[in-house]
Design a protein around this motif. Structure first.
Motif, PDB file in Angstrom:
ATOM      1  N   LEU A  61       0.800  -1.217   0.000  1.00  0.00           N
ATOM      2  CA  LEU A  61       0.000   0.000   0.000  1.00  0.00           C
ATOM      3  C   LEU A  61       0.837   1.273   0.000  1.00  0.00           C
ATOM      4  O   LEU A  61       0.297   2.366  -0.180  1.00  0.00           O
ATOM      5  N   LYS A 175      -7.401   5.591   1.664  1.00  0.00           N
ATOM      6  CA  LYS A 175      -7.627   4.143   1.588  1.00  0.00           C
ATOM      7  C   LYS A 175      -8.491   3.662   2.740  1.00  0.00           C
ATOM      8  O   LYS A 175      -8.259   4.032   3.896  1.00  0.00           O
ATOM      9  N   VAL A 222      -8.946  -3.579   0.383  1.00  0.00           N
ATOM     10  CA  VAL A 222      -8.451  -2.198   0.364  1.00  0.00           C
ATOM     11  C   VAL A 222      -9.126  -1.449  -0.779  1.00  0.00           C
ATOM     12  O   VAL A 222      -9.014  -1.849  -1.946  1.00  0.00           O
ATOM     13  N   THR A 224      -9.334   2.262  -2.606  1.00  0.00           N
ATOM     14  CA  THR A 224      -8.626   3.539  -2.729  1.00  0.00           C
ATOM     15  C   THR A 224      -9.493   4.529  -3.491  1.00  0.00           C
ATOM     16  O   THR A 224      -9.984   4.217  -4.589  1.00  0.00           O
TER      17      THR A 224
END
Length: 778
Positions: A61, A175, A222, A224
């Motif tokens: 990340l 995020k 995750v 974003t």
């Protein structure tokens, strides 16, 4: 929900504390008070700890503690986990922890205030956070979404509230890192909420401390924030599924959900690419054009209708609004016809209404996610003066169902798929009791898939102990209880008052459908005739065409002095369901006949030997012919009816009038119905239509055959009840309401002399000038 890591027992000085049996307890502060008290300050890590996350943060990340300015991190539902402390010690020091439990926030602040002075702790509802928009670079959620989501069949209000807040507080490029067990309904909700303008990756959590024997193991999702209007496919970073692994079923399910989601996203992206090929000109929507209707496509796939309110309408509360037509309902008259759509415009009180049809195949996600997606494209169709407004209201229909449990689903060759379901309806709190828990009511419903948004029957459920048995059915109720005790499958439902499981039963002293109560009130029109029949001991007869769940016939049987009740139902499967789930019974006073109601009514006319034009129909079905509705009877008077009720469904929600079937308004049938009634009798028809002209047309057809026709409006409902009398009502029209109220009191006296009224309807509520009227002849 499956077993969470280490969740079989929780450490504590007083011994172990088991997980709650009901997943909704995860949303209750009282449960967490008990949990944190038992833990005595010792941390509990639901889905692993920080050891498994540094690699994900740094290598995958690109989140590093040395970043300048430092990352602003939010941890919603922090509990007493050491995750935040470990992150702080690793260099991520601008961390805000929130939880709705004051006990745990106080304890965590005490433990960390000296060693970690820059870390903040706040008591807050994570579904309604008090932070400004675009406040955080990272939202780290470890199990909070899972806890709020609960069971698959529950409304996901709390979970959607959390996800909506996550999207609001994240910065551009921020995020959302969600550690989850990724059960199907959770991962579907999660992916559906992060579609347009989000890049989503699903990782496996590599942690040697994880219990690999568990059927459910944590995954890392995750999302974003890209800030664009593009739809990107979900990227799965998962190992090949080992069929012998304990979590093989979990991983196969996750892979399937991702594949289905990406197919859906491909259609979205195709639509948006197609739109980009031609530069659209939306200037024609800048100004309001009163009375104008335009059909458009939003984002290349959502069908929408833009309606500018008619000049004579108003006043308007909103300059523009969006109405979301629920999935699977776009074909209904209300949403598919211009007349129906104008009704929604009036109800919405908007100068411009954008009505969006949600297609079942195109969108499996939540309404909140739809709103998020539409916000990018709806603004093109807003009037110029509110294109940049963030206060455009989104509206939809709401059935108020808090929980739904399907008891039985069966397919009938006549009706199609039929469902019996128990629902919990959550009432709205007033300002006076805002601090109290919402009120809950329990109902059992009969629903047809061919028209799923029309509730065929709505039965009130109460605990067995709360129902006062009436003398007319005590013997049968006792027999039913004995049978239920022998049954393997009981139906435990949460008791309203005591919050304990107790078997519920249908309360036949209450009418769940308002229009049924209105039908009973309308009997006041013939109270004088009933009094005369009862005084000379003439049998009082009623026929009901259309059984449904049998609730109206059961109320008539238990609470009105009726000697014979004939119920005619075309579909035998419905009769079986009414007996099995709704407590419908047959005895010497009430019989169920499986056959055609039109045939049954004509049969009575033939018995009466009164000429009537008989339509070409099939012969009376065998069970009707062999019953006491037959043409061989010598007792003409006994066969004719005091009340004939038509409560049948047309079976097509796209029709302007979905009840009754049009055949029951044919002149030939109405003539037969008049013959089938005694002179003091009454025909009662349930009419379901939002179109005023349909109700007016039905009334006109009745007026061609009957002396008088009355209309009863049902509050907050699309039902109208029409009462047709073979001869004029003895009550003069200039004093209709006051005289009918007096007649209702006499009717109530007849009923209470027969059986306790218990929770029967308040008849006077329906006998009001703004509800009941004699329809004038034109």
């Amino acid at each position: 929900m499956g077993r969470m890591k280490g969740a079989a027992e929780m450490p504590g000085a007083a011994g172990s504390v088991p997980l709650p049996e009901v997943l909704t307890d995860f949303r209750q502060e009282s449960y967490w008070d008990q949990f944190f008290k038992a833990s005595q300050g010792r941390p509990f890590e639901w889905y692993g700890d920080w050891v498994s996350l540094p690699k994900v943060f740094r290598e995958l990340l690109g989140l590093r503690p040395e970043r300048n300015p430092p990352l602003e991190i939010l941890v919603p539902g922090c509990g007493n986990s050491r995750l935040s402390a470990a992150m702080y010690d690793a260099g991520f020091q601008k961390i805000v922890n929130v939880d709705f439990n004051k006990r745990v926030i106080t304890e965590m602040l005490r433990l960390n205030v000296r060693a970690r002075p820059l870390m903040r702790w706040q008591v807050m509802d994570i579904t309604k956070m008090q932070f400004a928009d675009n406040s955080f670079d990272v939202v780290l959620d470890k199990g909070s979404l899972d806890a709020l989501t609960g069971e698959p069949d529950e409304p996901q209000v709390a979970a959607e509230g959390l996800l909506s807040e996550v999207k609001r507080v994240l910065k551009h490029g921020g995020k959302y890192i969600c550690i989850t067990l990724a059960q199907q309904h959770v991962i579907e909700l999660l992916l559906g909420n992060f579609r347009i303008g989000w890049d989503v990756v699903v990782y496996q959590v590599q942690d040697e401390s994880n219990d690999t024997s568990s059927a459910l193991q944590p995954l890392l999702v995750v999302a974003t924030n890209t800030g664009s209007v593009k739809v990107s496919p979900v990227k799965p970073c998962l190992e090949e599924v080992n069929p012998r692994a304990a979590n093989a079923d979990q991983m196969n399910c996750v892979v399937s959900v991702i594949e289905a989601e990406n197919k859906l996203r491909a259609t979205f992206e195709a639509g948006s690419v197609e739109d980009q090929e031609v530069e659209e000109d939306y200037s024609e929507y800048d100004e309001l054009n009163p009375g104008k209707v335009r059909t458009v496509k939003l984002g290349g796939h959502y069908l929408a209708v833009v309606l500018d309110a008619k000049p004579e309408s108003g006043p308007h509360a909103y300059k523009a609004a969006v109405f979301l037509v629920p999935r699977g309902r776009a074909h209904e008259w209300l949403f598919s016809t211009e007349e129906g759509q104008w009704e929604i415009v009036e109800a919405a009180k908007a100068s411009r209404l954008i009505m969006v049809m949600l297609d079942t195949q195109q969108y499996p996600g939540s309404l909140a996610a739809v709103q998020d997606e539409l916000s990018h494209v709806v603004k093109n169709f807003l009037p110029l003066h509110c294109k940049e407004s963030k206060d455009i209201p989104y509206m939809t229909t709401d059935d108020g169902v808090h929980r739904r449990t399907v008891l039985e689903e069966i397919k009938s060759p006549i009706t199609g798929t039929i469902k019996v379901e128990d629902v919990v309806l959550e009432g709205k709190k007033t300002s006076e009791d805002a601090a109290s828990a919402p009120t809950q009511s329990f109902y059992r419903r009969l629903v047809f898939d061919r028209n799923p948004n029309l509730i065929q029957s709505d039965a009130v459920l109460v605990p067995y102990s709360a129902v006062a048995e009436d003398p007319q059915s005590r013997k049968q109720t006792t027999q039913q209880k004995k049978k239920k005790k022998k049954s393997k499958a009981k139906e435990p439902v949460l008791d309203i008052k005591n919050e304990v499981e107790e078997e519920l039963r249908v309360d036949h002293s209450q009418l769940g459908n308002s229009y049924h109560a209105g039908m009973i009130a309308g009997v006041a029109l013939i109270t004088q005739g009933l009094e005369q029949s009862l005084s000379v001991k003439d049998p009082v007869r009623v026929m009901v065409v259309g059984l449904g769940a049998g609730l109206l016939p059961m109320f008539l049987h238990n609470h009105l002095p009726v000697d014979h009740i004939e119920v005619v139902e075309l579909d035998g499967v419905i009769g079986d369901l009414a007996k099995r789930h709704f407590g419908f019974v047959e005895n010497n006073r009430m019989k169920l006949h499986v056959g055609d109601g039109i045939d049954a009514v004509h049969a009575i006319g033939r018995v009466a030997k009164i000429p009537v034009k008989v339509p070409t129909v099939s012969e009376l079905s065998e069970n009707l012919a062999t019953s006491h509705i037959n043409e061989g009877s010598n007792s003409v008077k006994d066969q004719r009816l005091h009340v004939l009720i038509i409560d049948a469904d047309a079976g097509d929600s796209s029709l302007e009038m979905s009840c009754p079937p049009k055949e029951f308004l044919d002149e030939s049938f109405l003539a037969a119905a008049k013959v089938a009634l005694v002179d003091e009798g009454m025909l009662v028809i349930n009419v379901v239509s939002r179109a005023a002209r349909a109700v007016s047309s039905a009334a006109s057809k009745l007026q061609k055959v009957f002396e008088e026709v009355y209309e009863l409006k049902i509050d907050e409902d699309v039902n109208r009840v029409l009462f047709a009398l073979p001869r004029k009502c003895p009550v003069p029209n200039d004093s209709l309401i006051s005289d009918l109220r007096s007649a209702a009191l006499r009717l109530r006296k007849l009923c209470t002399d027969f059986s306790p009224w218990q929770h029967g309807p308040a008849l006077e509520d329906f006998l009001q000038e703004d509800k009941l009227r004699l329809i004038p002849r034109t």
